[in-house]
Design an enzyme around this catalytic site. Structure first.
Site, PDB file in Angstrom:
ATOM      1  N   ARG A 102      -9.901   7.364  35.785  1.00 25.74           N
ATOM      2  CA  ARG A 102      -8.565   7.718  36.230  1.00 25.74           C
ATOM      3  C   ARG A 102      -7.949   6.643  37.140  1.00 25.74           C
ATOM      4  NH1 ARG A 102      -4.190  11.202  35.715  1.00 25.74           N
ATOM      5  NH2 ARG A 102      -3.212  11.415  37.738  1.00 25.74           N
ATOM      6  N   ASP A 125     -12.970  17.785  45.964  1.00 24.02           N
ATOM      7  CA  ASP A 125     -14.229  17.166  45.532  1.00 24.02           C
ATOM      8  C   ASP A 125     -15.441  17.840  46.174  1.00 24.02           C
ATOM      9  OD1 ASP A 125     -12.729  15.421  44.083  1.00 24.02           O
ATOM     10  OD2 ASP A 125     -13.090  13.668  45.334  1.00 24.02           O
ATOM     11  N   LYS A 162     -16.443   5.392  46.970  1.00 27.88           N
ATOM     12  CA  LYS A 162     -15.874   5.143  45.628  1.00 27.88           C
ATOM     13  C   LYS A 162     -14.348   5.108  45.714  1.00 27.88           C
ATOM     14  CE  LYS A 162     -15.334   8.613  42.186  1.00 27.88           C
ATOM     15  NZ  LYS A 162     -13.935   8.577  41.888  1.00 27.88           N
ATOM     16  N   ASN A 163     -13.780   6.163  46.309  1.00 26.61           N
ATOM     17  CA  ASN A 163     -12.317   6.267  46.321  1.00 26.61           C
ATOM     18  C   ASN A 163     -11.658   5.313  47.304  1.00 26.61           C
ATOM     19  OD1 ASN A 163     -12.699   8.207  44.428  1.00 26.61           O
ATOM     20  ND2 ASN A 163     -12.109   9.950  45.717  1.00 26.61           N
ATOM     21  N   ARG A 212     -21.007   7.685  37.613  1.00 31.79           N
ATOM     22  CA  ARG A 212     -19.646   7.199  37.907  1.00 31.79           C
ATOM     23  C   ARG A 212     -19.406   7.150  39.407  1.00 31.79           C
ATOM     24  NH1 ARG A 212     -15.254  10.523  36.303  1.00 31.79           N
ATOM     25  NH2 ARG A 212     -14.217   9.018  37.615  1.00 31.79           N
ATOM     26  N   ARG A 229      -3.726  16.320  34.475  1.00 32.44           N
ATOM     27  CA  ARG A 229      -3.722  15.040  35.197  1.00 32.44           C
ATOM     28  C   ARG A 229      -2.620  14.078  34.710  1.00 32.44           C
ATOM     29  NH1 ARG A 229      -9.556  13.218  37.342  1.00 32.44           N
ATOM     30  NH2 ARG A 229      -8.291  12.621  39.096  1.00 32.44           N
ATOM     31  N   PRO A 230      -1.361  14.476  34.849  1.00 32.90           N
ATOM     32  CA  PRO A 230      -0.265  13.592  34.440  1.00 32.90           C
ATOM     33  C   PRO A 230      -0.102  12.417  35.416  1.00 32.90           C
ATOM     34  CG  PRO A 230       0.615  15.553  35.499  1.00 32.90           C
ATOM     35  CD  PRO A 230      -0.882  15.732  35.435  1.00 32.90           C
ATOM     36  N   CYS A 251     -12.411  12.218  35.062  1.00 32.84           N
ATOM     37  CA  CYS A 251     -12.900  13.585  34.917  1.00 32.84           C
ATOM     38  C   CYS A 251     -11.832  14.463  34.284  1.00 32.84           C
ATOM     39  CB  CYS A 251     -13.235  14.164  36.294  1.00 32.84           C
ATOM     40  SG  CYS A 251     -14.704  13.457  37.019  1.00 32.84           S
ATOM     41  N   ASP A 264       3.167  11.372  36.201  1.00 36.80           N
ATOM     42  CA  ASP A 264       4.609  11.378  36.464  1.00 36.80           C
ATOM     43  C   ASP A 264       4.957  10.928  37.883  1.00 36.80           C
ATOM     44  OD1 ASP A 264       3.249  13.800  37.090  1.00 36.80           O
ATOM     45  OD2 ASP A 264       5.158  14.806  37.432  1.00 36.80           O
ATOM     46  N   LEU A 265       4.141  11.326  38.868  1.00 33.88           N
ATOM     47  CA  LEU A 265       4.466  10.963  40.256  1.00 33.88           C
ATOM     48  C   LEU A 265       4.288   9.459  40.487  1.00 33.88           C
ATOM     49  CD1 LEU A 265       2.758  13.991  42.070  1.00 33.88           C
ATOM     50  CD2 LEU A 265       5.193  13.692  41.566  1.00 33.88           C
TER      51      LEU A 265
END
Ligand code: UD1
Length: 418
Positions: A92, A305, A22-23, A397, A121-122, A116, A124-125
Site C-alpha cells: 500500500r 494495527d 516499518k511505517n 512484510r 482502501r481508496p 493488506c 481519493d484523499l
C-alpha cells in the site's frame, strides 16, 4: 509451502530490541527521492516492505547501499517518474512515491497500490490533496498519474485524517514553489518523523503532529543522515504476546511515549507496566481482566494495527470484552481463525464481542493480513497443543524475525515446509 508450527502453553520471559518502524522507514525512504544527493537512513528494519521500497528506488535510478539496518540512498540520477506496477502492487505504501516523485520531477505515475486487504482502501484523499496543491491528476483503472500545473502549492483540507494521504501531501508540498497549508492532517508519530527527516534535509515545516501543517515552498533540499523512530506496533505486539501467554517481557531501544494508549489498555487488563525513557517492561498477572469496549481511531486513539494482537491477548481475560473498529471497514479476518482455536467471538459489522477465559485448542490457521498474522501467532501460543499457521508472507512484510524473537522469549515455534 512454509508454515509455522506453534506449541502453546509457554510463558514468555526476556528482552526484545525494538526495530525501526516499518511505517516510519517507508515514507522516509520514499522522501529520499526529493534530495539530489545521498541520504543515510539508520534503523531501517529488514522486512519485505522495506526491501520492496528499495527495489522501487533502484528502478527509479537511485543507487542503494545497505549495511545492517543502515541504508544509503543516492537519488541523484533519478530518470523516471513511473513506478513499476509489479512492485507498486506489493504494498500500500508505494502510493507515497506519487507525492515524492511529483515533488522531485513534477510528474509521477503509479499502479494502484496493494497491501493488506482491510477493505476498499481508496486513494481519493491522496489525489484530492495533490489537486489541492495544483497538480493535474489523471485516474485510469489500473494507474494514477499527476503532473505539475498552475498554482504549485496551496491549501488542502482532509475530510478524514488519512496517514498516507497526509504523508503524500507533505512530500508533494515540500517540492512546490509556493507555501502550502494542510488542514485536518493525521497526527501519527511516523508523520512527525517524516517531517523531521525532511526538515533535516532543509525543508521548512511546522505543525507536524497537529491538525494543521504549514510547509514553506521553494526550498532546495540537501542530503541528511537520519534515524527512523522505533516501531510502536512491533513493541505492542510483543507486549500483547506477554500479556496473553503470561510472564515478563522488556522492550529495549524503544520510546514508550509512542504507544501510551495501548499501554494504558494493557494496564487496565491488570498488567504491570514500568517504563524508562527507552525501555518498557510488562509483567502479566495470572488472570487478565476484560475491557468492556475498545474503539480504534486515528492517533492518539487506539491504533487499528493494535486491535488484532490485543484481541488475541484478551482471549485470556475472564469475561466479556468488545471491540469497535472505526478505521477500516474490514479488519476482522482473524476473528474466524480465532474461532477455529475455540475462541468465543461474535462479529456484527464493526463490532466484535469476545468472551474470554475459555481454554483454546490447536488448529490449522491461515493469516490474511499482517497484524492478523501476529494475532494468530499470539493466540496459538496461548492454546493447548499444536497449531499451524500459513500465510507467512504477511508476517514478513512487517516484522523482523517474529517467530525467532518469540522463541528467544520461551515460545515453542518452528518454521516448517511441506
Ligand atoms: C497507515 C498505516 C497502517 C495503519 C493505517 C491506519 C503505513 C504504511 N500504513 O495506512 O499500518 O493501519 O495507517 O492507522 O503507514 N482512506 C480513504 N481514502 C484515502 C485514504 C484512506 O477513504 O484516500 C480511508 C481508508 O480506506 C481507511 C482510512 O481512511 O478506512 C484510514 O486509512 P489511512 O490512514 O490512509 O491508512 P494508510 O495510510 O493506508
Amino acid at each position: 509451502m512454509a508454515f509455522l508450527s506453534i506449541c502453546g502453553g509457554t510463558r514468555l520471559h526476556g528482552e526484545v530490541v525494538n526495530s525501526g518502524a516499518k511505517n516510519g522507514a517507508l515514507p522516509i525512504l520514499s522522501a529520499c527521492v526529493l534530495v539530489e544527493g545521498t541520504c543515510l537512513i539508520h534503523n531501517c528494519p529488514d522486512i519485505a516492505d522495506v526491501r520492496t521500497t528499495l527495489q522501487i528506488l533502484s528502478c527509479l535510478g537511485c543507487r542503494i547501499q545497505r549495511q545492517g539496518t543502515s541504508v544509503s540512498v543516492d537519488a541523484h540520477a533519478i530518470h523516471t517518474g513511473k513506478v513499476p506496477g509489479d512492485l507498486a502492487g506489493q504494498m500500500r505504501a508505494s502510493i507515497l512515491f506519487l507525492g515524492a516523485l511529483y515533488a522531485r520531477l513534477g510528474q509521477a505515475s503509479i499502479a494502484r497500490p496493494g497491501g493488506c486487504s482491510l477493505g476498499a482502501r481508496p486513494v481519493d484523499l491522496h489525489l484530492q490533496a495533490l489537486r489541492g496543491l495544483g497538480a493535474a491528476v489523471e485516474e485510469e483503472e489500473a494507474t494514477v498519474s499527476c503532473c505539475r500545473e498552475g498554482t504549485d502549492g496551496g491549501f488542502v483540507h482532509f475530510s478524514y485524517p488519512s496517514v498516507g494521504a497526509t504523508e503524500n501531501a507533505v512530500l508533494a508540498a515540500v517540492g512546490c514553489r509556493h507555501d502550502s497549508i494542510l488542514h485536518g492532517c493525521a497526527k501519527e508519530p511516523e508523520i512527525v518523523d517524516l517531517c523531521c527527516f525532511l526538515s533535516a534535509c532543509g525543508a521548512e515545516i511546522t505543525g507536524a503532529g497537529s491538525e494543521t501543517i504549514y510547509i514553506r515552498g521553494g526550498r532546495k533540499l540537501h542530503p541528511a543522515e537520519y534515524t527512523v523512530l522505533p516501531d510502536r506496533m512491533e513493541a505492542v505486539s510483543y507486549l500483547c504476546a506477554a500479556a496473553g501467554c503470561g510472564g515478563e517481557v522488556t522492550i529495549r531501544n524503544t520510546d514508550p511515549s509512542l504507544y501510551q494508549t495501548e499501554c494504558s489498555i494493557l494496564s487496565l487488563t491488570g498488567c504491570e507496566i514500568s517504563k524508562t525513557e527507552d525501555s518498557l517492561t510488562l509483567m502479566a498477572p495470572e488472570q487478565l481482566r476484560p475491557i468492556p469496549l475498545l474503539v480504534t481511531g486515528p492517533y492518539p486513539h487506539l491504533s487499528t494495527d493494535a486491535q488484532p494482537p490485543l484481541m488475541a491477548a484478551l482471549l485470556r481475560a475472564d469475561g466479556v470484552s468488545r471491540f469497535c473498529e472505526t478505521v477500516f471497514e474490514s479488519r476482522y479476518s482473524h476473528v474466524g481463525q480465532l474461532q477455529l482455536l475455540g475462541a468465543d467471538l461474535a462479529c456484527i459489522g464493526r463490532y466484535v464481542r469476545l468472551r474470554g477465559g475459555i481454554p483454546l485448542h490447536g488448529a490449522q490457521l491461515q493469516a490474511e493480513d499482517l497484524r492478523a498474522a501476529a494475532a494468530l501467532v499470539i493466540a496459538a501460543m496461548t492454546a493447548e497443543g499444536e497449531s499451524t499457521l500459513y500465510g507467512l508472507h504477511h508476517l514478513s512484510r512487517g516484522y523482523v524475525n517474529f517467530p525467532e524473537t518469540l522463541c528467544a522469549l520461551g515460545a515453542k515455534i518452528e518454521l516448517k515446509d511441506q
